[in-house]
Design a protein around this motif. Structure first.
Motif, PDB file in Angstrom:
ATOM      1  N   THR A  40      26.183 -15.095  13.900  1.00  0.00           N
ATOM      2  CA  THR A  40      27.162 -14.175  14.471  1.00  0.00           C
ATOM      3  C   THR A  40      28.493 -14.876  14.691  1.00  0.00           C
ATOM      4  N   ALA A  41      29.530 -14.303  14.122  1.00  0.00           N
ATOM      5  CA  ALA A  41      30.856 -14.886  14.245  1.00  0.00           C
ATOM      6  C   ALA A  41      31.473 -14.555  15.602  1.00  0.00           C
ATOM      7  N   THR A  42      32.245 -15.486  16.111  1.00  0.00           N
ATOM      8  CA  THR A  42      32.994 -15.254  17.342  1.00  0.00           C
ATOM      9  C   THR A  42      34.188 -14.362  17.012  1.00  0.00           C
ATOM     10  N   PRO A  43      34.825 -13.764  18.009  1.00  0.00           N
ATOM     11  CA  PRO A  43      36.028 -12.961  17.726  1.00  0.00           C
ATOM     12  C   PRO A  43      37.101 -13.748  16.956  1.00  0.00           C
ATOM     13  N   ASP A  44      37.294 -15.021  17.309  1.00  0.00           N
ATOM     14  CA  ASP A  44      38.287 -15.832  16.585  1.00  0.00           C
ATOM     15  C   ASP A  44      37.874 -16.059  15.135  1.00  0.00           C
ATOM     16  N   GLU A  45      36.580 -16.302  14.915  1.00  0.00           N
ATOM     17  CA  GLU A  45      36.094 -16.492  13.551  1.00  0.00           C
ATOM     18  C   GLU A  45      36.223 -15.203  12.744  1.00  0.00           C
ATOM     19  N   THR A 141      22.805  -6.934  -2.618  1.00  0.00           N
ATOM     20  CA  THR A 141      21.556  -7.642  -2.330  1.00  0.00           C
ATOM     21  C   THR A 141      21.197  -7.493  -0.854  1.00  0.00           C
ATOM     22  N   SER A 142      19.927  -7.614  -0.571  1.00  0.00           N
ATOM     23  CA  SER A 142      19.461  -7.549   0.813  1.00  0.00           C
ATOM     24  C   SER A 142      19.997  -8.731   1.613  1.00  0.00           C
ATOM     25  N   ASP A 143      20.099  -9.891   0.979  1.00  0.00           N
ATOM     26  CA  ASP A 143      20.614 -11.067   1.681  1.00  0.00           C
ATOM     27  C   ASP A 143      22.061 -10.881   2.127  1.00  0.00           C
ATOM     28  N   MET A 144      22.864 -10.274   1.242  1.00  0.00           N
ATOM     29  CA  MET A 144      24.259 -10.024   1.619  1.00  0.00           C
ATOM     30  C   MET A 144      24.354  -9.037   2.770  1.00  0.00           C
ATOM     31  N   ALA A 145      23.559  -7.969   2.706  1.00  0.00           N
ATOM     32  CA  ALA A 145      23.572  -6.969   3.780  1.00  0.00           C
ATOM     33  C   ALA A 145      23.128  -7.598   5.092  1.00  0.00           C
ATOM     34  N   LYS A 146      22.099  -8.420   5.021  1.00  0.00           N
ATOM     35  CA  LYS A 146      21.583  -9.081   6.223  1.00  0.00           C
ATOM     36  C   LYS A 146      22.634 -10.000   6.828  1.00  0.00           C
ATOM     37  N   GLU A 147      23.224 -10.854   6.001  1.00  0.00           N
ATOM     38  CA  GLU A 147      24.220 -11.791   6.523  1.00  0.00           C
ATOM     39  C   GLU A 147      25.442 -11.063   7.073  1.00  0.00           C
ATOM     40  N   PHE A 148      25.910 -10.062   6.351  1.00  0.00           N
ATOM     41  CA  PHE A 148      27.086  -9.313   6.788  1.00  0.00           C
ATOM     42  C   PHE A 148      26.811  -8.642   8.127  1.00  0.00           C
ATOM     43  N   GLY A 149      25.654  -7.995   8.235  1.00  0.00           N
ATOM     44  CA  GLY A 149      25.296  -7.323   9.484  1.00  0.00           C
ATOM     45  C   GLY A 149      25.185  -8.278  10.652  1.00  0.00           C
ATOM     46  N   GLN A 150      24.570  -9.417  10.420  1.00  0.00           N
ATOM     47  CA  GLN A 150      24.423 -10.398  11.494  1.00  0.00           C
ATOM     48  C   GLN A 150      25.769 -11.000  11.883  1.00  0.00           C
ATOM     49  N   LYS A 151      26.533 -11.381  10.899  1.00  0.00           N
ATOM     50  CA  LYS A 151      27.812 -12.047  11.168  1.00  0.00           C
ATOM     51  C   LYS A 151      28.794 -11.123  11.872  1.00  0.00           C
ATOM     52  N   PHE A 152      28.845  -9.877  11.458  1.00  0.00           N
ATOM     53  CA  PHE A 152      29.861  -8.966  11.967  1.00  0.00           C
ATOM     54  C   PHE A 152      29.309  -7.912  12.928  1.00  0.00           C
ATOM     55  N   THR A 153      28.196  -8.222  13.573  1.00  0.00           N
ATOM     56  CA  THR A 153      27.635  -7.329  14.585  1.00  0.00           C
ATOM     57  C   THR A 153      28.681  -6.916  15.624  1.00  0.00           C
ATOM     58  N   PRO A 154      29.553  -7.831  16.094  1.00  0.00           N
ATOM     59  CA  PRO A 154      30.552  -7.397  17.085  1.00  0.00           C
ATOM     60  C   PRO A 154      31.468  -6.275  16.575  1.00  0.00           C
ATOM     61  N   LEU A 155      31.786  -6.273  15.283  1.00  0.00           N
ATOM     62  CA  LEU A 155      32.625  -5.191  14.745  1.00  0.00           C
ATOM     63  C   LEU A 155      31.834  -3.888  14.655  1.00  0.00           C
ATOM     64  N   TYR A 156      30.590  -3.978  14.193  1.00  0.00           N
ATOM     65  CA  TYR A 156      29.746  -2.777  14.145  1.00  0.00           C
ATOM     66  C   TYR A 156      29.577  -2.200  15.545  1.00  0.00           C
ATOM     67  N   GLU A 157      29.430  -3.069  16.526  1.00  0.00           N
ATOM     68  CA  GLU A 157      29.271  -2.620  17.904  1.00  0.00           C
ATOM     69  C   GLU A 157      30.492  -1.811  18.358  1.00  0.00           C
ATOM     70  N   LYS A 158      31.675  -2.252  17.950  1.00  0.00           N
ATOM     71  CA  LYS A 158      32.891  -1.530  18.348  1.00  0.00           C
ATOM     72  C   LYS A 158      32.943  -0.129  17.780  1.00  0.00           C
ATOM     73  N   ILE A 159      32.372   0.059  16.593  1.00  0.00           N
ATOM     74  CA  ILE A 159      32.445   1.403  15.997  1.00  0.00           C
ATOM     75  C   ILE A 159      31.254   2.274  16.389  1.00  0.00           C
ATOM     76  N   MET A 160      30.161   1.660  16.843  1.00  0.00           N
ATOM     77  CA  MET A 160      28.963   2.451  17.157  1.00  0.00           C
ATOM     78  C   MET A 160      28.751   2.736  18.621  1.00  0.00           C
ATOM     79  N   ILE A 161      29.373   1.962  19.502  1.00  0.00           N
ATOM     80  CA  ILE A 161      29.135   2.146  20.926  1.00  0.00           C
ATOM     81  C   ILE A 161      30.437   2.517  21.631  1.00  0.00           C
ATOM     82  N   LYS A 162      30.427   3.648  22.271  1.00  0.00           N
ATOM     83  CA  LYS A 162      31.580   4.080  23.057  1.00  0.00           C
ATOM     84  C   LYS A 162      31.475   3.425  24.429  1.00  0.00           C
ATOM     85  N   LYS A 163      32.528   2.715  24.809  1.00  0.00           N
ATOM     86  CA  LYS A 163      32.493   2.023  26.099  1.00  0.00           C
ATOM     87  C   LYS A 163      33.413   2.680  27.092  1.00  0.00           C
TER      88      LYS A 163
END
Length: 163
Positions: A40-45, A141-163
């Motif tokens: 998982t990437a940090t916001p700066d990363e 590929t499944s590996d790309m989807a997995k890595e992308f999802g894990q790395k950019f979970t914070p961005l997905y969270e911003k679009i999926m969760i209303k805070k």
């Protein structure tokens, strides 16, 4: 080696390989190298990777985001989806999903929304010629989807969760 530095070295190796190897070999090398990185990437990363992707695609990273100074949850979500689109385009290079080809599998990250603590990466899913996700966020590929999802979970969270 410090995690951030290690990830930067891996990114440089992958970037160099991209210009010298065929796409399928780059995908294989990326899969192997990414097993060595912190996921998982940090916001700066994330911002650094977004800027690198923009540069590679010839996009002005500052002009591309819909909101230069987001103040609302909705504005942050708009910026996050734009960043995901740019990052995914950069990751997929020339690959484009062919929705008329049911033999071409398409993969996208899948998240567990029931954890109670926000979004957690839950795996990947493949699809045939139909999809519940847009083609801008699916991968060859499944590996790309997995890595992308894990790395950019914070961005997905911003679009999926209303805070």
């Amino acid at each position: 080696m410090e995690t951030n530095k290690q990830n930067q070295v891996l990114d440089q190796v992958i970037e160099m390989a991209t210009s010298k190897l065929p796409t399928d070999e780059v995908q294989q090398l990326t899969t192997i190298l990414n097993q060595l990185r912190d996921v998982t990437a940090t916001p700066d990363e994330i911002m650094m990777l977004y800027r690198q992707a923009c540069k590679a695609l010839g996009i002005d990273p500052d002009e591309n985001l819909p909101f230069s100074n987001p103040t609302t949850d909705r504005q942050h979500a708009h910026n996050a989806i734009e960043m995901l689109w740019v990052l995914a385009e950069h990751w997929c290079k020339d690959w484009k999903p062919d929705w008329t080809n049911s033999d071409q599998w398409k993969y996208y990250p899948w998240f567990d929304m029931s954890s109670g603590s926000g979004v957690s990466y839950g795996g990947y899913v493949h699809d045939y010629s139909n999809s519940i996700v847009g083609s801008r966020l699916c991968f060859p590929t499944s590996d790309m989807a997995k890595e992308f999802g894990q790395k950019f979970t914070p961005l997905y969270e911003k679009i999926m969760i209303k805070k």
